[in-house]
Enzyme design. Structure first.
Site, short mmCIF file in Angstrom:
data_model
loop_
_atom_site.label_atom_id
_atom_site.label_comp_id
_atom_site.label_asym_id
_atom_site.label_seq_id
_atom_site.Cartn_x
_atom_site.Cartn_y
_atom_site.Cartn_z
N VAL A 102 -21.05 -13.49 -60.69
CA VAL A 102 -19.80 -13.11 -60.02
C VAL A 102 -18.61 -13.82 -60.67
O VAL A 102 -18.77 -14.80 -61.40
CB VAL A 102 -19.83 -13.43 -58.50
N CYS A 103 -17.42 -13.29 -60.38
CA CYS A 103 -16.17 -13.84 -60.89
C CYS A 103 -16.06 -15.34 -60.56
O CYS A 103 -16.35 -15.70 -59.43
CB CYS A 103 -15.00 -13.08 -60.27
N PRO A 104 -15.68 -16.23 -61.42
CA PRO A 104 -15.18 -15.96 -62.77
C PRO A 104 -16.24 -16.03 -63.86
O PRO A 104 -15.91 -15.94 -65.04
CB PRO A 104 -14.18 -17.11 -62.96
#
Lengths: 286, 81
Positions: free
Chosen positions: B16-18
């Site tokens: 997932v981000c980042p």
């Protein structure tokens, strides 16, 4: 000596609970201070305060525990570091801003330059009540534009250029408003859905957009005893002179119509939203 | 996808981000200038943000292909070493 609190307050001296102590609010524009200013502030807080400062909710700095009899010395010391007192009371307050286009990859407008310009134009102007300007660079709204009496939000008005487009499909996905659709190699933008966030432009690998950078303005935001969201009643503004004219019109409307101690939102409501919208729209169409 | 000669693949649907962008960036670093990477990424935030971050790093985006299973292939040409 009788203490003239009104004059003191105008100069940013906030009366403290502690007798004869004032919290001195400083003039900060767009949340920026230089290292020189900061070190002078630190020096003054050490010498005249109790060695700490407070960061206010609107990007200012206050130095608490300043003694009444030392006000002139404090002002003089601050001046050496290019620092001035701020204001409180019924007038135009600190113009707040996010970092904007100059620093932030998401920024659509130069918020600091605009904050400086608005500060020079309006700062400390006497009005029936406090009046707050806030400037945010894009739809991420880090600066919470709609909390302010007059909020400004940067945006980009887009139109697709077929020539440069490589039909990669990134813009359709980058758009969070569902405003972009691609069919048979033609990119269409639904103007009613577009919120000027500029994500299509910023993600486009081929620079295949014509862009107009501009402003979305909201009026009558409040976030204190009463909480109300500023409202946008005019379309996207594409040039700065027009923006300034709109700001002038809003401030003048407030100056002319507000009762003492009445915030902009309540003036608009009392005088009539239609009347306000009419005046602002006239300035917009001029 | 036949339009492009893919030199390497990376799947960022498992992060997932980042970290999505970091994983893609690391994969790009392994390539030579001009080589092409195919990145498999999820719908939603990754497809909204990763192409832009890759563009801002100076690489060239060639195509975004919908896999029709909630994932996409982003085809990127490495620019610079």
């Amino acid at each position: 000596m009788a203490v003239d609190y009104a004059t003191l307050k105008k100069g940013g001296f906030m009366r403290q609970k502690q007798k004869n102590c004032f919290s001195l609010r400083l003039r900060v524009v767009g949340g920026n201070l230089t290292a020189v200013q900061l070190s002078k502030i630190a020096e003054v807080a050490e010498k005249f305060g109790d060695g700490h400062v407070h960061l206010t909710s609107r990007q200012s700095v206050e130095i608490p525990f300043i003694k009444l009899e030392q006000i002139d010395d404090v002002k003089k010391a601050l001046k050496e570091g290019g620092v001035e007192p701020g204001v409180c009371g019924p007038r135009v307050r600190t113009v707040t801003a996010c970092q904007g286009k100059a620093i932030c990859p998401s920024g659509c407008i130069d918020t600091y330059a605009l904050a400086k310009e608005l500060d020079e134009r309006y700062f400390a102007r006497e009005l029936p009540h406090k009046f707050k300007f806030g400037i945010t660079g894009c739809q991420n709204n880090c600066l919470k534009a709609e909390e302010n009496d007059l909020g400004i939000k940067g945006g980009i008005q887009v139109s697709w250029r077929e020539k440069e487009c490589i039909k990669c499909g990134v813009c359709e996905k980058a758009c969070r408003q569902g405003a972009i659709s691609i069919s048979d190699g033609i990119v269409s933008v639904d103007k009613d859905k577009c919120n000027y966030c500029g994500r299509c432009v910023k993600s486009c690998p081929a620079e295949s957009w014509d862009t107009v950078y501009g402003y979305i303005v909201s009026f009558g935001g409040l976030f204190g005893n009463s909480i109300q969201k500023g409202e946008t009643v005019i379309p996207f503004i594409s040039d700065k002179e027009k923006l300034l004219k709109i700001c002038d019109t809003a401030v003048k409307f407030f100056e002319k119509n507000a009762k003492a101690g009445e915030r902009f939102r309540f003036t608009i409501d009392r005088i009539g939203k239609e009347k306000f919208i009419k005046e602002i729209t006239e300035a917009y169409n001029e | 996808m036949s339009d492009f000669k893919i030199d390497d693949n990376v799947d960022i649907t498992d992060v997932v981000c980042p970290v999505t962008f970091v994983k893609a960036k690391v994969a790009l670093e392994e390539l030579d200038d001009g080589q092409i990477l195919s990145i498999r990424l999820n719908d939603g935030e990754p497809v909204q943000n990763v192409p832009r971050s890759i563009k801002e790093e100076g690489h060239q985006i060639l195509k975004l292909i919908d896999n029709n299973d909630g994932t996409y292939q982003l085809i990127v040409k490495k620019v610079g070493d």
